[in-house]
Motif scaffolding. Structure first.
Motif, short mmCIF file in Angstrom:
data_model
loop_
_atom_site.label_atom_id
_atom_site.label_comp_id
_atom_site.label_asym_id
_atom_site.label_seq_id
_atom_site.Cartn_x
_atom_site.Cartn_y
_atom_site.Cartn_z
N PHE A 61 29.66 -85.28 68.80
CA PHE A 61 28.81 -84.70 69.84
C PHE A 61 28.44 -83.29 69.46
N GLU A 62 27.27 -82.85 69.90
CA GLU A 62 26.86 -81.46 69.78
C GLU A 62 26.48 -80.96 71.17
N SER A 70 37.00 -78.18 75.68
CA SER A 70 37.55 -79.43 75.16
C SER A 70 36.85 -80.61 75.82
N VAL A 71 36.93 -81.75 75.15
CA VAL A 71 36.34 -82.99 75.66
C VAL A 71 37.34 -84.11 75.38
N THR A 72 37.46 -85.04 76.33
CA THR A 72 38.38 -86.15 76.21
C THR A 72 37.60 -87.46 76.25
N LEU A 73 37.92 -88.37 75.34
CA LEU A 73 37.32 -89.69 75.31
C LEU A 73 38.20 -90.68 76.05
N SER A 74 37.58 -91.62 76.74
CA SER A 74 38.33 -92.69 77.41
C SER A 74 37.51 -93.98 77.35
N ARG A 75 38.20 -95.10 77.44
CA ARG A 75 37.55 -96.41 77.45
C ARG A 75 37.05 -96.70 78.85
N GLN A 76 35.79 -97.12 78.94
CA GLN A 76 35.19 -97.51 80.21
C GLN A 76 34.67 -98.93 80.07
N ASP A 105 43.29 -88.73 64.91
CA ASP A 105 42.84 -87.37 64.62
C ASP A 105 43.74 -86.37 65.33
N THR A 106 43.84 -85.16 64.81
CA THR A 106 44.60 -84.09 65.45
C THR A 106 44.09 -83.92 66.87
N SER A 147 38.57 -80.03 70.87
CA SER A 147 37.75 -78.89 71.30
C SER A 147 36.51 -78.75 70.43
N PHE A 148 35.41 -78.33 71.07
CA PHE A 148 34.21 -78.00 70.33
C PHE A 148 34.49 -76.81 69.42
N VAL A 149 33.96 -76.85 68.21
CA VAL A 149 34.02 -75.73 67.28
C VAL A 149 32.58 -75.47 66.85
N ALA A 150 32.11 -74.26 67.10
CA ALA A 150 30.72 -73.89 66.78
C ALA A 150 29.73 -74.89 67.38
N GLY A 151 30.03 -75.39 68.59
CA GLY A 151 29.12 -76.27 69.29
C GLY A 151 29.17 -77.74 68.90
#
Length: 72
Positions: free
Chosen positions: A7-8, A23-29, A39-40, A46-50
């Motif tokens: 994502f950007e 930060s952004v969290t993924l979940s199953r819908q 992944d760590t 968290s977004f890094v540089a957008g």
């Protein structure tokens, strides 16, 4: 190897907003199975540089799912 997702964050002009660090969290819908990431940070990163990405998402069952991204 899992399935990559990225994502950007963008500003009002549609340009990448490099100041975004939330930060952004993924979940199953929908669909079956447990969504996971090696992944760590797991499913929360968290977004890094957008930008934010996951390189190793897995689903423990053969299924078609929708993935939801939720910001903090």
């Amino acid at each position: 190897m899992g399935n990559p997702v990225a994502f950007e964050a963008s500003d009002v002009n549609g340009n990448r907003d490099a100041n975004v660090t939330e930060s952004v969290t993924l979940s199953r819908q929908g669909g079956a199975g447990a969504l996971a990431s090696t992944d760590t940070g797991g499913l929360t990163r968290s977004f890094v540089a957008g930008a934010v990405s996951w390189a190793n998402l897995t689903l423990d069952t053969a299924s078609t799912i929708q993935v939801r991204a939720t910001g903090a």
